[in-house]
Design an enzyme around this catalytic site. Structure first.
Site, mmCIF file in Angstrom:
data_model
loop_
_atom_site.group_PDB
_atom_site.id
_atom_site.type_symbol
_atom_site.label_atom_id
_atom_site.label_comp_id
_atom_site.label_asym_id
_atom_site.label_seq_id
_atom_site.Cartn_x
_atom_site.Cartn_y
_atom_site.Cartn_z
ATOM 1 N N CYS A 60 5.013 -13.563 27.617
ATOM 2 C CA CYS A 60 3.993 -12.984 27.033
ATOM 3 C C CYS A 60 2.694 -13.947 27.195
ATOM 4 O O CYS A 60 3.142 -15.177 26.413
ATOM 5 C CB CYS A 60 4.217 -12.467 25.885
ATOM 6 S SG CYS A 60 2.523 -11.569 25.082
ATOM 7 N N TYR A 78 -2.561 -8.133 -2.763
ATOM 8 C CA TYR A 78 -1.687 -8.313 -1.296
ATOM 9 C C TYR A 78 -1.704 -9.594 -0.835
ATOM 10 O O TYR A 78 -1.969 -9.822 0.128
ATOM 11 C CB TYR A 78 -2.268 -7.117 -0.243
ATOM 12 C CG TYR A 78 -2.675 -6.228 -0.912
ATOM 13 C CD1 TYR A 78 -1.933 -4.974 -0.781
ATOM 14 C CD2 TYR A 78 -4.144 -5.768 -1.800
ATOM 15 C CE1 TYR A 78 -2.469 -3.498 -1.601
ATOM 16 C CE2 TYR A 78 -4.506 -4.530 -2.386
ATOM 17 C CZ TYR A 78 -3.532 -3.460 -2.195
ATOM 18 O OH TYR A 78 -3.833 -2.160 -2.731
ATOM 19 N N GLU A 102 2.024 -9.351 -4.849
ATOM 20 C CA GLU A 102 2.512 -9.065 -3.776
ATOM 21 C C GLU A 102 3.623 -8.204 -3.820
ATOM 22 O O GLU A 102 4.638 -8.553 -4.941
ATOM 23 C CB GLU A 102 2.815 -10.562 -2.833
ATOM 24 C CG GLU A 102 3.722 -10.136 -1.665
ATOM 25 C CD GLU A 102 3.185 -9.343 -0.443
ATOM 26 O OE1 GLU A 102 2.355 -9.502 -0.018
ATOM 27 O OE2 GLU A 102 4.189 -8.689 -0.055
ATOM 28 N N CYS A 155 -7.614 -4.992 7.993
ATOM 29 C CA CYS A 155 -7.074 -5.294 9.315
ATOM 30 C C CYS A 155 -7.599 -3.826 9.964
ATOM 31 O O CYS A 155 -7.006 -3.839 10.964
ATOM 32 C CB CYS A 155 -5.618 -5.655 9.604
ATOM 33 S SG CYS A 155 -4.588 -4.623 8.436
HETATM 34 N N1 SAH Z 1 -3.067 -12.018 2.090
HETATM 35 C C1 SAH Z 1 -2.154 -12.393 2.889
HETATM 36 C C2 SAH Z 1 -1.216 -11.042 3.505
HETATM 37 C C3 SAH Z 1 -1.739 -10.250 3.905
HETATM 38 S S1 SAH Z 1 -0.859 -8.684 4.654
HETATM 39 C C4 SAH Z 1 -2.246 -13.314 4.116
HETATM 40 O O1 SAH Z 1 -3.385 -13.293 4.634
HETATM 41 O O2 SAH Z 1 -1.325 -13.788 4.683
HETATM 42 C C5 SAH Z 1 -0.780 -7.691 3.420
HETATM 43 C C6 SAH Z 1 0.192 -7.854 2.343
HETATM 44 O O3 SAH Z 1 0.251 -6.751 1.585
HETATM 45 C C7 SAH Z 1 1.676 -8.048 2.988
HETATM 46 O O4 SAH Z 1 2.304 -9.221 2.492
HETATM 47 C C8 SAH Z 1 2.421 -6.805 2.469
HETATM 48 O O5 SAH Z 1 3.793 -7.054 2.051
HETATM 49 C C9 SAH Z 1 1.705 -6.723 0.943
HETATM 50 N N2 SAH Z 1 1.860 -5.229 0.486
HETATM 51 C C10 SAH Z 1 1.871 -4.137 1.134
HETATM 52 N N3 SAH Z 1 1.624 -3.094 0.188
HETATM 53 C C11 SAH Z 1 1.614 -3.610 -1.056
HETATM 54 C C12 SAH Z 1 1.212 -3.192 -2.312
HETATM 55 N N4 SAH Z 1 1.132 -1.786 -2.388
HETATM 56 N N5 SAH Z 1 1.043 -3.803 -3.215
HETATM 57 C C13 SAH Z 1 1.175 -5.514 -3.066
HETATM 58 N N6 SAH Z 1 1.170 -5.741 -1.841
HETATM 59 C C14 SAH Z 1 1.662 -5.053 -0.854
#
Ligand code: SAH
Length: 478
Positions: free
Chosen positions: A159, A311, A332, A408
């Site tokens: 890819c 998150y 998280e 996102c």
């Molecule tokens: N800020 C991080 C991850 C963003 S992605 C970065 O930039 O790398 C979103 C994240 O939210 C993921 O790691 C997922 O596992 C987590 N997530 C999903 N639902 C959630 C919830 N209800 N409470 C806390 N975290 C959650």
């Protein structure tokens, strides 16, 4: 007009999934693979009351922003929806997509189209790929990508968005499977062994991770396979993920070590990270740095603030923020990611961060109500579905002076911003960041400030408490 008719269309716009939109006799038609500005001939596939779907037959007059897809599989593959659109036009499309969502879902009618930060070289930017394995009609072992909206595998090991090592690694695994007649997993019969292969590369460290996702725990002659894989320069981690469930979820929750360490490391800005197979890590490290820089700038930290990073994944944003804040709390849901996050804090000798495992919508209210932990700035970076209401409600109760929302999906972003802005916040800045060139996806960073706090962008916490105290007094007397 009826099904199977051939029609001529001028494509005037593009929809959220990258489809061309044109009008004919009051009907709106959606046409996959047509780009804005094209004049096309298309076949009517489906007619509803006011709109329909048509299939592109040929482009009679190509748009100025049309370009030749680099990838021969672009039309079939579900990955890149915008390979026929020039990169500049993609950025304009994404800016408009964010603006449209903020206007139509958020109700922010005055919002301008935001700048979208693009890449200089928008190819081979992905540090991660998950390749499904299967069998074609002739019974041959295949790996590649799922065709759009299906689980048919299009054979493709190189890819153009992924790293060159993908091909080398996949060929080693394929030939091992052929040599020992190891079957790919079959989703229908639920038999066979190899479901997917996850490959990750640290762009900064050049470290490689391979995780074999198996419908089982063992693979024939695994030592032979690992020694072949270990010879690929940069190989650092080989693991097995056990997934015996009948599910579309790719990864199983159990990870078995096979060779090397159970994780790879990478670096963004000055921070180094350890990344396990199950942890989320942004797929485009070059643009991630720009995304985090923007979030950090919007957080406007001076060193005295208490910051929440909801998150937080493996603590990527938390550790960026911790360099400039008094205290950071990360939340998280995935335990392995929090393990990585804690190790990452240690690895970078950052001591002013505390990580909690759990749902943001449960941990935040709990910590605020029972321990009274406050927030000057809250950063959120939720998955596509956005924030749950209890998380938003608690944010409002906590009254941070700023909220930085990293998203996102600008549709759920717009929904959540509407709620926050109905409860005392206002949008100060919006920037798009293109983490996913050639696809319809885009990241958005938004700064909200608390309308009650004057001057509005003041970071002076004395001011903050004076106003809060005055409010409390007012509430007491009224
Ligand atoms: N800020 C991080 C991850 C963003 S992605 C970065 O930039 O790398 C979103 C994240 O939210 C993921 O790691 C997922 O596992 C987590 N997530 C999903 N639902 C959630 C919830 N209800 N409470 C806390 N975290 C959650």
């Amino acid at each position: 007009m009826k099904k199977n008719d051939t029609i001529q269309l001028k494509i005037e716009d593009m929809g959220v999934n990258g489809e061309g939109i044109g009008k004919l006799d009051g009907f709106t038609f959606f046409v996959k693979d047509a780009v804005v500005g094209d004049t096309i001939e298309a076949k009517v596939m489906k007619l509803k009351k006011q709109y329909g779907y048509a299939r592109l037959i040929r482009v009679t007059e190509p748009s100025k922003v049309r370009c030749e897809p680099v990838c021969p599989h672009a039309r079939q593959c579900g990955g890149c929806q915008l390979q026929a659109l020039s990169y500049e036009a993609q950025l304009a499309y994404k800016s408009k997509k964010i603006q449209n969502n903020l206007i139509h879902i958020g109700g922010f009618s005055e919002i301008e189209a935001p700048e979208v930060l693009g890449m200089k070289d928008p190819w081979r930017y992905r540090n991660k790929a998950q390749f499904p394995f299967g069998t074609d009609r002739e019974g041959n072992l295949v790996t590649g990508f799922y065709a759009a909206r299906s689980h048919t595998i299009i054979p493709c090991t190189d890819c153009q968005l992924g790293v060159k090592e993908n091909k080398t690694i996949l060929e080693i695994i394929q030939s091992h499977m052929q040599k020992y007649q190891i079957p790919a997993y079959d989703e229908v019969t639920r038999r066979g062994l190899v479901r997917h292969v996850l490959i990750r590369k640290g762009f900064y460290t050049k470290e490689l991770m391979v995780c074999l996702i198996l419908n089982g725990r063992r693979l024939k002659a695994i030592e032979e396979l690992t020694s072949a894989l270990a010879a690929v320069p940069g190989m650092t981690s080989i693991t097995i993920s056990v997934n015996i469930e009948h599910t579309n979820v790719i990864m199983g929750t159990e990870i078995l070590p096979v060779w090397g360490q159970g994780y790879i490391t990478d670096q963004i800005g000055k921070i180094s990270y350890q990344i396990s197979p199950l942890s989320f890590y942004q797929v485009n490290p070059i643009q991630t740095e720009r995304l985090y820089q923007t979030a950090l700038e919007y957080a406007g930290l001076t060193g005295t603030e208490t910051v929440w990073d909801l998150y937080c994944g493996i603590g990527t944003i938390s550790l960026f923020l911790a360099q400039k804040a008094a205290k950071v709390y990360g939340v998280e849901i995935i335990p392995q990611a929090i393990e990585d996050a804690k190790k990452n804090a240690e690895r970078n000798q950052i001591t002013n961060v505390t990580f909690y495992t759990g749902k943001a919508e449960e941990i935040l209210p709990q910590k605020y109500q029972t321990e009274g932990i406050r927030a000057d700035v809250i950063v959120v970076d939720p998955p596509r579905k956005g924030c749950d209401l209890p998380a938003l409600e608690t944010m409002i109760h906590m009254q941070p002076s700023r909220i930085v929302y990293v998203s996102c999906d600008s549709a759920t972003l717009a929904r959540d911003l509407k709620y926050l802005c109905e409860h005392g916040y206002e949008i100060r800045k919006v920037t798009g960041c293109d983490l996913f060139p050639w696809t319809v996806h885009v990241e958005t960073v938004c700064l909200l400030s608390n309308r009650k706090l004057k001057p509005e962008l003041s970071l002076d916490m004395e001011d903050y408490y004076r106003i809060k105290d005055a409010e409390k007094e007012k509430n007491k007397t009224s």
